[in-house]
Scaffold this motif. Structure first.
Motif, PDB file in Angstrom:
ATOM      1  N   LEU A  78      12.377   2.689  -3.852  1.00 19.98           N
ATOM      2  CA  LEU A  78      12.648   2.357  -5.559  1.00 19.98           C
ATOM      3  C   LEU A  78      11.476   1.980  -6.159  1.00 19.98           C
ATOM      4  O   LEU A  78      11.548   1.769  -7.202  1.00 19.98           O
ATOM      5  N   PHE A  79      10.993   0.650  -5.246  1.00 17.04           N
ATOM      6  CA  PHE A  79       9.583   0.118  -6.024  1.00 17.04           C
ATOM      7  C   PHE A  79       8.809   1.251  -6.294  1.00 17.04           C
ATOM      8  O   PHE A  79       8.259   1.697  -7.506  1.00 17.04           O
ATOM      9  N   GLY A  80       8.265   2.463  -5.405  1.00 11.32           N
ATOM     10  CA  GLY A  80       7.134   3.124  -5.993  1.00 11.32           C
ATOM     11  C   GLY A  80       7.420   3.694  -7.278  1.00 11.32           C
ATOM     12  O   GLY A  80       7.002   4.387  -7.944  1.00 11.32           O
ATOM     13  N   GLY A  81       9.178   4.066  -7.295  1.00  7.47           N
ATOM     14  CA  GLY A  81       9.412   4.568  -8.047  1.00  7.47           C
ATOM     15  C   GLY A  81       9.540   4.137  -9.972  1.00  7.47           C
ATOM     16  O   GLY A  81       8.805   3.835 -10.774  1.00  7.47           O
ATOM     17  N   VAL A  82      10.071   2.529  -9.216  1.00 10.42           N
ATOM     18  CA  VAL A  82       9.773   2.080 -10.803  1.00 10.42           C
ATOM     19  C   VAL A  82       8.155   1.265 -11.673  1.00 10.42           C
ATOM     20  O   VAL A  82       7.788   1.903 -12.302  1.00 10.42           O
ATOM     21  N   LEU A  83       7.507   1.279  -9.907  1.00  5.49           N
ATOM     22  CA  LEU A  83       6.234   1.151 -10.500  1.00  5.49           C
ATOM     23  C   LEU A  83       4.944   2.672 -10.788  1.00  5.49           C
ATOM     24  O   LEU A  83       4.376   2.738 -11.843  1.00  5.49           O
ATOM     25  N   LEU A  97       0.988  -1.759  -0.143  1.00  6.82           N
ATOM     26  CA  LEU A  97       0.009   0.375   0.056  1.00  6.82           C
ATOM     27  C   LEU A  97       0.904   1.237   0.032  1.00  6.82           C
ATOM     28  O   LEU A  97       0.637   2.334  -0.859  1.00  6.82           O
ATOM     29  N   ILE A  98       2.100   0.932   0.785  1.00  5.21           N
ATOM     30  CA  ILE A  98       2.638   2.069   1.035  1.00  5.21           C
ATOM     31  C   ILE A  98       3.353   2.436  -0.666  1.00  5.21           C
ATOM     32  O   ILE A  98       3.559   3.536  -1.168  1.00  5.21           O
ATOM     33  N   VAL A  99       4.052   1.308  -1.347  1.00  4.37           N
ATOM     34  CA  VAL A  99       4.587   1.733  -2.773  1.00  4.37           C
ATOM     35  C   VAL A  99       3.548   2.057  -3.608  1.00  4.37           C
ATOM     36  O   VAL A  99       3.918   3.366  -4.893  1.00  4.37           O
ATOM     37  N   VAL A 100       2.066   0.953  -3.178  1.00  7.02           N
ATOM     38  CA  VAL A 100       0.868   1.875  -4.800  1.00  7.02           C
ATOM     39  C   VAL A 100       1.291   3.683  -4.460  1.00  7.02           C
ATOM     40  O   VAL A 100       0.905   4.440  -5.108  1.00  7.02           O
TER      41      VAL A 100
END
Length: 442
Positions: free
Chosen positions: A372-377, A21-24
């Protein structure tokens, strides 16, 4: 650091729902911002790299004595285009490195062997051979037309990459013929893909559309009286004698954009002096009775003067940044909840000897991983957003909806940076947890 990244990955798997949820949340904010930023960034690119200060639009105050062309307060403005006779006089004087008249019309295009039913409307750009070299227009097959073709108005053409793909399946079509209306043209050049943005050299309202389908010598348009009044902008302070094309050429109507290339400041000063002398000569003949307002506008100055780039873009960018801020604040709250749930683990680490600084670094690494995960997504979502924009705004060039390498690299870096920045408070609070407050429950 490898150990800390291992702990961050274990933590991510322990709380997959909250971590995802944080990443999204970060990704959605980044995607909205980068989609808007990409379009605004591409709209403000230098259209001809390296020539921002050597290309100039010639503007003269040839308007009628009764009323100014346009005034804003006490400031009198001049038309962005010239009369045919002024353009022709300046071109023949040959005082610049390159001379580029720009006009156009529309006509029905087909191959000579095709029936009329297969003809499609094509937008035609009339200009000079200097157009291709001055504006860095790439030629894939063949070349631009010769100087004689400019002078004699030969029926030759350079076609766009899209036209060549549609009519000749992308093959080398130099030497082939096309029919525009009732006239047949010999193809002498095929342009390569040319994502010029913004397309500054013609109508400002079309600055973000693709280049036209066919390019022909300006003199060819004039000699064959080719004209589309509902396509080519023109303005008159005095009506032509009649509705014929010949009357338009002899009139005081302005309709030809005229660009020149001047290599350095000395050439520019010399050309400005030449324009002043020219206007004085025309005054002696009864023309140019208004204030002398000769102007040489760079592509950027012309686009700004014609308001080609709307302020709405900046408003949209501001709104997207506000949305990103809201997403980051939400992600901060989610991180607070995530790290609060790990209080007993933190207390245990502190009890076995971990310092506050080590705990701080551990959870900082975790925010970096989520950023980083959030940036790629976010990068993938931004590309999806640009694809949707290109389908919704089909009147704009699809090259506007394209992320270059700068944006591709910047997006994950921005995501990591802002996630770390907004994660400082949760990380700081996690590092301040005392072992004694948690060990009773372990």
């Amino acid at each position: 650091m490898r150990y800390y990244f291992k702990l961050a990955w274990i933590s991510f798997k322990q709380t997959p729902l909250l971590s995802s949820l944080i990443v999204v949340t970060i990704a959605v904010g980044i995607a909205a911002t980068m989609t808007t930023y990409t379009i605004n960034y591409m709209m403000n690119q230098e259209p001809v790299p390296g020539k921002a200060d050597s290309l100039f639009l010639v503007q003269l105050n040839s308007w009628g004595p009764q009323k100014a062309y346009y005034s804003q307060g006490d400031e009198e403005r001049v038309p962005p285009y010239l009369t045919f006779q002024d353009m022709q006089n300046l071109w023949r004087a040959n005082r610049a490195e390159s001379h580029i008249p720009v006009s156009g019309y529309r006509d029905q295009l087909k191959l000579p062997t095709q029936p009329d039913s297969e003809a499609k409307t094509a937008l035609v750009r009339s200009t000079s051979r200097d157009f291709f070299s001055a504006f860095n227009a790439p030629i894939k097959f063949g070349s631009a037309w010769s100087e004689d073709a400019d002078l004699q108005g030969e029926r030759v053409a350079v076609i766009s990459a899209d036209t060549n793909q549609r009519r000749f399946n992308g093959e080398n079509s130099v030497g082939q013929h096309i029919t525009l209306g009732a006239l047949e043209y010999r193809i002498i050049g095929v342009m390569d893909n040319w994502p010029i943005l913004p397309r500054f050299y013609g109508e400002a309202m079309h600055a973000f559309r693709k280049p036209r389908d066919v390019f022909i010598p300006f003199e060819t348009q004039v000699r064959n009286a080719l004209w589309s009044s509902n396509l080519q902008p023109f303005e008159c302070w005095q009506d032509p004698q009649d509705s014929s094309f010949e009357a338009l050429l002899a009139s005081e109507c302005v309709w030809v954009y005229f660009w020149v290339e001047l290599k350095d400041a000395s050439q520019r000063r010399a050309y400005e002096e030449f324009l002043y002398t020219y206007v004085q000569e025309q005054r002696a003949l009864g023309r140019f009775q208004r204030k002398i307002l000769n102007k040489l506008s760079t592509p950027g100055e012309y686009l700004a003067d014609r308001e080609a780039i709307s302020d709405d873009n900046l408003v949209a960018l501001g709104l997207s940044l506000c949305f990103l801020l809201l997403c980051l604040l939400n992600s901060t709250n989610l991180m607070m909840a995530k790290f609060h749930g790990k209080a007993s683990e933190i207390g245990l680490r502190r009890a076995v000897g971990a310092s506050k600084q080590q705990v701080f670094v551990q959870f900082s690494v975790e925010t970096v991983l989520m950023g980083l995960f959030g940036g790629v997504l976010g990068l993938l979502l931004a590309q999806l957003g640009l694809t949707l924009c290109s389908r919704v705004y089909q009147h704009l060039s699809s090259d506007l909806m394209h992320m270059d390498m700068y944006i591709l690299v910047m997006t994950p870096l921005v995501a990591v940076s802002v996630s770390v920045l907004f994660g400082l408070l949760p990380v700081f609070r996690a590092s301040r947890i005392e072992p004694a407050s948690q060990l009773n429950g372990v």
